[in-house]
Design an enzyme around this catalytic site. Structure first.
Site, PDB file in Angstrom:
ATOM      1  N   GLU A  97       0.852  -1.206   0.000  1.00  0.00           N
ATOM      2  CA  GLU A  97       0.000   0.000   0.000  1.00  0.00           C
ATOM      3  C   GLU A  97       0.879   1.244   0.000  1.00  0.00           C
ATOM      4  OE1 GLU A  97      -3.164  -0.295   2.952  1.00  0.00           O
ATOM      5  OE2 GLU A  97      -3.157   1.877   3.201  1.00  0.00           O
ATOM      6  N   ASP A  99       0.261   5.323   0.580  1.00  0.00           N
ATOM      7  CA  ASP A  99      -0.794   6.236   1.053  1.00  0.00           C
ATOM      8  C   ASP A  99      -0.409   7.698   1.066  1.00  0.00           C
ATOM      9  OD1 ASP A  99      -2.511   4.198   2.148  1.00  0.00           O
ATOM     10  OD2 ASP A  99      -1.075   3.996   3.785  1.00  0.00           O
ATOM     11  N   GLU A 101      -2.341  10.574   3.126  1.00  0.00           N
ATOM     12  CA  GLU A 101      -3.453  10.852   4.040  1.00  0.00           C
ATOM     13  C   GLU A 101      -3.372  12.332   4.439  1.00  0.00           C
ATOM     14  OE1 GLU A 101      -4.543   6.807   6.349  1.00  0.00           O
ATOM     15  OE2 GLU A 101      -2.720   7.774   7.047  1.00  0.00           O
ATOM     16  N   THR A 115       2.376  10.390   4.623  1.00  0.00           N
ATOM     17  CA  THR A 115       2.572   9.333   3.620  1.00  0.00           C
ATOM     18  C   THR A 115       3.016   8.080   4.343  1.00  0.00           C
ATOM     19  OG1 THR A 115       4.876   9.977   3.213  1.00  0.00           O
ATOM     20  CG2 THR A 115       3.197  10.948   1.782  1.00  0.00           C
ATOM     21  N   ASN A 116       2.672   6.942   3.742  1.00  0.00           N
ATOM     22  CA  ASN A 116       3.094   5.676   4.335  1.00  0.00           C
ATOM     23  C   ASN A 116       3.275   4.656   3.216  1.00  0.00           C
ATOM     24  OD1 ASN A 116       3.792   3.810   6.301  1.00  0.00           O
ATOM     25  ND2 ASN A 116       1.773   3.730   7.271  1.00  0.00           N
ATOM     26  N   ASN A 124       4.247   1.137   9.209  1.00  0.00           N
ATOM     27  CA  ASN A 124       5.157   1.809  10.147  1.00  0.00           C
ATOM     28  C   ASN A 124       6.229   2.623   9.448  1.00  0.00           C
ATOM     29  OD1 ASN A 124       3.824   0.608  12.363  1.00  0.00           O
ATOM     30  ND2 ASN A 124       5.038  -1.255  12.048  1.00  0.00           N
ATOM     31  N   ARG A 125       5.873   3.190   8.299  1.00  0.00           N
ATOM     32  CA  ARG A 125       6.833   4.038   7.592  1.00  0.00           C
ATOM     33  C   ARG A 125       6.217   5.431   7.398  1.00  0.00           C
ATOM     34  NH1 ARG A 125       7.052  -0.949   4.974  1.00  0.00           N
ATOM     35  NH2 ARG A 125       9.082  -1.963   4.962  1.00  0.00           N
ATOM     36  N   ASP A 190     -10.002  10.110  16.438  1.00  0.00           N
ATOM     37  CA  ASP A 190      -9.284   9.422  17.518  1.00  0.00           C
ATOM     38  C   ASP A 190      -7.764   9.592  17.376  1.00  0.00           C
ATOM     39  OD1 ASP A 190      -9.635   7.902  15.173  1.00  0.00           O
ATOM     40  OD2 ASP A 190      -9.371   6.007  16.227  1.00  0.00           O
ATOM     41  N   GLY A 195      -2.893  14.644  17.415  1.00  0.00           N
ATOM     42  CA  GLY A 195      -2.822  13.397  18.161  1.00  0.00           C
ATOM     43  C   GLY A 195      -4.154  12.925  18.733  1.00  0.00           C
TER      44      GLY A 195
HETATM   45  C1  LIG Z   1      -2.786  21.371  13.265  1.00  0.00           C
HETATM   46  O1  LIG Z   1      -2.408  22.599  13.773  1.00  0.00           O
HETATM   47  C2  LIG Z   1      -1.558  22.541  14.896  1.00  0.00           C
HETATM   48  C3  LIG Z   1      -1.350  23.965  15.403  1.00  0.00           C
HETATM   49  O2  LIG Z   1      -0.748  24.753  14.372  1.00  0.00           O
HETATM   50  C4  LIG Z   1      -0.272  21.828  14.522  1.00  0.00           C
HETATM   51  O3  LIG Z   1       0.539  21.673  15.664  1.00  0.00           O
HETATM   52  C5  LIG Z   1      -0.595  20.450  13.938  1.00  0.00           C
HETATM   53  O4  LIG Z   1       0.595  19.836  13.489  1.00  0.00           O
HETATM   54  C6  LIG Z   1      -1.550  20.602  12.780  1.00  0.00           C
HETATM   55  N1  LIG Z   1      -1.889  19.359  12.131  1.00  0.00           N
HETATM   56  C7  LIG Z   1      -2.418  18.267  12.719  1.00  0.00           C
HETATM   57  C8  LIG Z   1      -2.761  17.151  11.818  1.00  0.00           C
HETATM   58  O5  LIG Z   1      -2.623  18.161  13.897  1.00  0.00           O
END
Ligand SMILES: *[C@@H]1O[C@H](CO)[C@@H](O)[C@H](O)[C@H]1NC(C)=O
Ligand SMILES: *[C@@H]1O[C@H](CO)[C@@H](O)[C@H](O)[C@H]1NC(C)=O
Length: 230
Positions: A97, A99, A101, A115-116, A124-125, A190, A195
Site C-alpha cells: 500500500e 498512502d 493521508e 505518507t506511508n 510503520n513508515r 481518535d 494526536g
Molecule cells: C494542526 O495545527 C496545529 C497547530 O498549528 C499543529 O501543531 C498540527 O501539526 C496541525 N496538524 C495536525 C494534523 O494536527
C-alpha cells in the site's frame, strides 16, 4: 543480446500492449462507499463526510506499475478530525500500500500530509509533511508513481518522498501484487488532528473534498492476477 536488453524488450512490448492512460472518473473509478455522499458538478466530483457516513471510491481495474494522479481540493474551514486519503493498495494480509493521508485541522491551522508505505502487510513508515500552499483553497495534483525501481509521491509534480527498491540489500520491495487505486474521506478524530486531542465538530458538517483531473497511466491486470515470475 544481453539478458538486460531482453528484459527491457519484454517490458517495452508489455508497455505497448497492456498499458493505458485515461482521465474520466467513471471510466476509471466507481463509488465504493456511500454513493449518496457523492455529487457531480461538471468535471468536479464532490465527496462528503457527515455524521452518518464517510465516502469512498475505488478503481475498476488493478494495475501493475504506473502513475496515478488526481487533483484534490481539500475540506475548507474547520476540517479537524477528518482524513481524506488517496492511495494504492493490493489485497490480502500481505498487501502492499502507498498512502497519501491528508489530516484536517481547525480553521486556519495547517493540514498535514502523512505518507506511508506498506510492504507485505507491514507499514510503520509514516512521514509527515507540511505543504507549501493551503490545499483547501484550490485544486492541487497528487500522484503516485510506481515502477520496478521506486515509489515516488508527488505533489504538483514535485517529488516529496521516494521509496527506493533496495532488494539488493535484502529489503522487500512491492513488485509482485497488482494494486487498485482508492480515495476516501472519513472521521479519524481518535488520532488525526493534534494526536486525537481535537475532535470533529459535527456542527461544521458536511465536510467536502472535491476532485477532478483523474489520470491513470498503468498496466491493467485482471482483478486477481498475480505474476509468479520474479
Ligand atoms: C494542526 O495545527 C496545529 C497547530 O498549528 C499543529 O501543531 C498540527 O501539526 C496541525 N496538524 C495536525 C494534523 O494536527
Ligand atoms: C447529524 O447532524 C444533523 C445536522 O447537524 C443533526 O440534525 C442530526 O441529529 C445528527 N444525527 C446524528 C445521528 O447525530
Amino acid at each position: 543480446m544481453s539478458k538486460g536488453y531482453l528484459i527491457l524488450g519484454i517490458y517495452a512490448a508489455f508497455a505497448v500492449m497492456g498499458c493505458v492512460g485515461s482521465s474520466r472518473f467513471d471510466e476509471l473509478y466507481q463509488p465504493s462507499w456511500a454513493m449518496d455522499h457523492f455529487t457531480y458538478e461538471g468535471e468536479v466530483l464532490k465527496m462528503k463526510l457527515d455524521n452518518y457516513s464517510g465516502a469512498g471510491f475505488s478503481s475498476k481495474s488493478k494495475y501493475m506499475f504506473g502513475k496515478v494522479t488526481v487533483q484534490i481540493k481539500l475540506v475548507e474551514g474547520d476540517s479537524a478530525g477528518t482524513v481524506t486519503a488517496f492511495y494504492m493498495s493490493s489485497e490480502g494480509p500481505y498487501h502492499n500500500e502507498f498512502d497519501f493521508e491528508f489530516l484536517g485541522n481547525t480553521t486556519g491551522e495547517p493540514y498535514l500530509v502523512q505518507t506511508n508505505v506498506y510492504v507485505n502487510g507491514v507499514g510503520n513508515r509514516e512521514q509527515r509533511l507540511k505543504l507549501w500552499f493551503d490545499p483547501t483553497k484550490d485544486f492541487h495534483s497528487y500522484s503516485l508513481l510506481w515502477n520496478q525501481r521506486q515509489v515516488v509521491f508527488l505533489v504538483d509534480e514535485t517529488p516529496v518522498r521516494v521509496h527506493s527498491n533496495l532488494e539488493h540489500k535484502g529489503i522487500p520491495y512491492p513488485k509482485d501484487q497488482a494494486m487498485g487505486v482508492y480515495s476516501s474521506i472519513w472521521n479519524a478524530d481518535d488520532w488525526a488532528t493534534q494526536g486525537g486531542r481535537v475532535k470533529t465538530d459535527w456542527s461544521h458538517a458536511p465536510f467536502i473534498a472535491s476532485y477532478r483531473g483523474f489520470e491513470i497511466n498503468g498496466c491493467e491486470c485482471p482483478t486477481r492476477w498475480r505474476p509468479s515470475i520474479t
